[in-house]
Design a protein around this motif. Structure first.
Motif, PDB file in Angstrom:
ATOM      1  N   ASP A  36       0.847  -1.195   0.000  1.00  0.00           N
ATOM      2  CA  ASP A  36       0.000   0.000   0.000  1.00  0.00           C
ATOM      3  C   ASP A  36       0.887   1.251   0.000  1.00  0.00           C
ATOM      4  OD1 ASP A  36       0.771   0.634   2.655  1.00  0.00           O
ATOM      5  OD2 ASP A  36      -1.016  -0.288   3.511  1.00  0.00           O
ATOM      6  N   ARG A  37       0.269   2.411  -0.059  1.00  0.00           N
ATOM      7  CA  ARG A  37       1.018   3.665  -0.204  1.00  0.00           C
ATOM      8  C   ARG A  37       1.992   3.904   0.943  1.00  0.00           C
ATOM      9  NH1 ARG A  37      -3.183   8.254  -1.397  1.00  0.00           N
ATOM     10  NH2 ARG A  37      -1.268   9.451  -1.568  1.00  0.00           N
ATOM     11  N   ALA A  38       1.582   3.626   2.156  1.00  0.00           N
ATOM     12  CA  ALA A  38       2.467   3.836   3.309  1.00  0.00           C
ATOM     13  C   ALA A  38       3.655   2.879   3.261  1.00  0.00           C
ATOM     14  CB  ALA A  38       1.691   3.658   4.610  1.00  0.00           C
ATOM     15  N   GLU A  39       3.402   1.637   2.908  1.00  0.00           N
ATOM     16  CA  GLU A  39       4.495   0.658   2.788  1.00  0.00           C
ATOM     17  C   GLU A  39       5.467   1.052   1.682  1.00  0.00           C
ATOM     18  OE1 GLU A  39       2.268  -3.450   4.201  1.00  0.00           O
ATOM     19  OE2 GLU A  39       1.973  -2.731   2.143  1.00  0.00           O
ATOM     20  N   LEU A  40       4.928   1.528   0.566  1.00  0.00           N
ATOM     21  CA  LEU A  40       5.788   1.981  -0.536  1.00  0.00           C
ATOM     22  C   LEU A  40       6.640   3.162  -0.097  1.00  0.00           C
ATOM     23  CD1 LEU A  40       3.532   1.794  -3.718  1.00  0.00           C
ATOM     24  CD2 LEU A  40       5.585   0.462  -3.249  1.00  0.00           C
ATOM     25  N   ALA A  41       6.030   4.115   0.604  1.00  0.00           N
ATOM     26  CA  ALA A  41       6.778   5.282   1.070  1.00  0.00           C
ATOM     27  C   ALA A  41       7.921   4.858   1.987  1.00  0.00           C
ATOM     28  CB  ALA A  41       5.842   6.258   1.781  1.00  0.00           C
ATOM     29  N   ASP A  42       7.645   3.946   2.903  1.00  0.00           N
ATOM     30  CA  ASP A  42       8.694   3.444   3.800  1.00  0.00           C
ATOM     31  C   ASP A  42       9.811   2.766   3.013  1.00  0.00           C
ATOM     32  OD1 ASP A  42       7.338   4.338   6.047  1.00  0.00           O
ATOM     33  OD2 ASP A  42       6.503   2.367   6.538  1.00  0.00           O
ATOM     34  N   LEU A  43       9.415   1.927   2.064  1.00  0.00           N
ATOM     35  CA  LEU A  43      10.384   1.187   1.261  1.00  0.00           C
ATOM     36  C   LEU A  43      11.254   2.144   0.451  1.00  0.00           C
ATOM     37  CD1 LEU A  43      10.979  -1.836   0.761  1.00  0.00           C
ATOM     38  CD2 LEU A  43       9.448  -1.704  -1.198  1.00  0.00           C
ATOM     39  N   TYR A  44      10.619   3.092  -0.250  1.00  0.00           N
ATOM     40  CA  TYR A  44      11.371   4.031  -1.076  1.00  0.00           C
ATOM     41  C   TYR A  44      12.253   4.945  -0.241  1.00  0.00           C
ATOM     42  CZ  TYR A  44       8.579   2.591  -5.132  1.00  0.00           C
ATOM     43  OH  TYR A  44       7.994   1.873  -6.153  1.00  0.00           O
ATOM     44  N   ARG A  50      19.712   4.461   1.738  1.00  0.00           N
ATOM     45  CA  ARG A  50      20.802   3.504   1.461  1.00  0.00           C
ATOM     46  C   ARG A  50      21.619   3.942   0.243  1.00  0.00           C
ATOM     47  NH1 ARG A  50      19.399  -2.125   2.322  1.00  0.00           N
ATOM     48  NH2 ARG A  50      21.562  -2.500   1.757  1.00  0.00           N
ATOM     49  N   HIS A  51      20.936   4.453  -0.796  1.00  0.00           N
ATOM     50  CA  HIS A  51      21.655   4.955  -1.979  1.00  0.00           C
ATOM     51  C   HIS A  51      22.545   6.133  -1.618  1.00  0.00           C
ATOM     52  CE1 HIS A  51      20.543   2.737  -5.594  1.00  0.00           C
ATOM     53  NE2 HIS A  51      19.373   2.510  -5.025  1.00  0.00           N
ATOM     54  N   LYS A  52      22.033   7.042  -0.782  1.00  0.00           N
ATOM     55  CA  LYS A  52      22.845   8.190  -0.361  1.00  0.00           C
ATOM     56  C   LYS A  52      24.084   7.723   0.392  1.00  0.00           C
ATOM     57  CE  LYS A  52      19.056  11.483  -0.083  1.00  0.00           C
ATOM     58  NZ  LYS A  52      18.137  12.195   0.818  1.00  0.00           N
ATOM     59  N   LYS A  57      30.107   6.506   0.260  1.00  0.00           N
ATOM     60  CA  LYS A  57      31.183   5.521   0.429  1.00  0.00           C
ATOM     61  C   LYS A  57      31.959   5.268  -0.862  1.00  0.00           C
ATOM     62  CE  LYS A  57      29.095   2.684   4.037  1.00  0.00           C
ATOM     63  NZ  LYS A  57      28.584   1.348   4.356  1.00  0.00           N
ATOM     64  N   SER A  58      31.407   5.655  -1.991  1.00  0.00           N
ATOM     65  CA  SER A  58      31.981   5.251  -3.272  1.00  0.00           C
ATOM     66  C   SER A  58      33.445   5.636  -3.421  1.00  0.00           C
ATOM     67  CB  SER A  58      31.164   5.822  -4.430  1.00  0.00           C
ATOM     68  OG  SER A  58      31.233   7.235  -4.439  1.00  0.00           O
ATOM     69  N   GLN A  59      33.820   6.806  -2.961  1.00  0.00           N
ATOM     70  CA  GLN A  59      35.212   7.238  -3.100  1.00  0.00           C
ATOM     71  C   GLN A  59      36.145   6.492  -2.150  1.00  0.00           C
ATOM     72  OE1 GLN A  59      36.452   9.325  -5.419  1.00  0.00           O
ATOM     73  NE2 GLN A  59      34.385   9.373  -6.283  1.00  0.00           N
ATOM     74  N   GLU A  60      35.662   6.182  -0.968  1.00  0.00           N
ATOM     75  CA  GLU A  60      36.549   5.576   0.029  1.00  0.00           C
ATOM     76  C   GLU A  60      36.720   4.074  -0.141  1.00  0.00           C
ATOM     77  OE1 GLU A  60      34.112   4.893   4.060  1.00  0.00           O
ATOM     78  OE2 GLU A  60      33.938   6.945   3.300  1.00  0.00           O
ATOM     79  N   GLU A  68      30.137  -4.243  -5.511  1.00  0.00           N
ATOM     80  CA  GLU A  68      29.611  -5.331  -4.677  1.00  0.00           C
ATOM     81  C   GLU A  68      28.494  -4.835  -3.764  1.00  0.00           C
ATOM     82  OE1 GLU A  68      32.927  -6.991  -2.547  1.00  0.00           O
ATOM     83  OE2 GLU A  68      33.944  -7.607  -4.383  1.00  0.00           O
ATOM     84  N   LEU A  69      28.697  -3.667  -3.134  1.00  0.00           N
ATOM     85  CA  LEU A  69      27.687  -3.099  -2.237  1.00  0.00           C
ATOM     86  C   LEU A  69      26.421  -2.710  -2.999  1.00  0.00           C
ATOM     87  CD1 LEU A  69      30.018  -0.891   0.006  1.00  0.00           C
ATOM     88  CD2 LEU A  69      28.841  -3.017   0.679  1.00  0.00           C
TER      89      LEU A  69
END
Length: 126
Positions: A36-44, A50-52, A57-60, A68-69
């Motif tokens: 549902d919309r709330a679950e999607l919002a939490d997931l996204y 996690r992407h941020k 970390k990408s440079q280090e 791999e990550l």
């Protein structure tokens, strides 16, 4: 008259155009988990965070570890939304990892198809 129910099915199916190396994309039916919309919002929100973190970390960590990550994150993302697929190989965690590792644009295609299915539902109900 069309019959409508407030309770959604726990899964739904939609086609995903999976890219192939050196060939045309292939249409594959995926079975997705409904949220549902709330679950999607939490997931996204979790995925965005996690992407941020991964980007910072990408440079280090260097390219190999970063890749791999990223693969690990994409496998987790697809595991959260995919319930099955119409592929010769069984839908397993190992085969999902093979899909993510084999073609870098495959996870995006699956995630976009999932998101598009919800967008079409919104448009269809307006």
């Amino acid at each position: 008259m069309a019959k409508f129910t407030l309770i959604q099915n726990p899964t739904f199916k939609t086609d995903v155009m999976l890219p192939t190396v050196g060939g045309e994309p292939v249409k594959v039916e995926f079975e997705f988990k409904y949220r549902d919309r709330a679950e999607l919002a939490d997931l996204y929100a979790e995925w965005d965070e996690r992407h941020k973190e991964l980007g910072l970390k990408s440079q280090e960590v260097g390219l190999k570890k970063f890749t791999e990550l990223l693969i690990d994150l994409q496998v987790e993302q697809l595991s959260a939304i995919v319930a099955g697929w119409d592929v010769d190989e069984a839908f397993t965690a190992g085969n999902l990892r093979i899909l993510v590792r084999s073609i870098s644009s495959a996870p995006r295609a699956v995630l976009e198809a999932y998101s598009d299915a919800f967008a079409k539902a919104r448009l269809g109900n307006s």
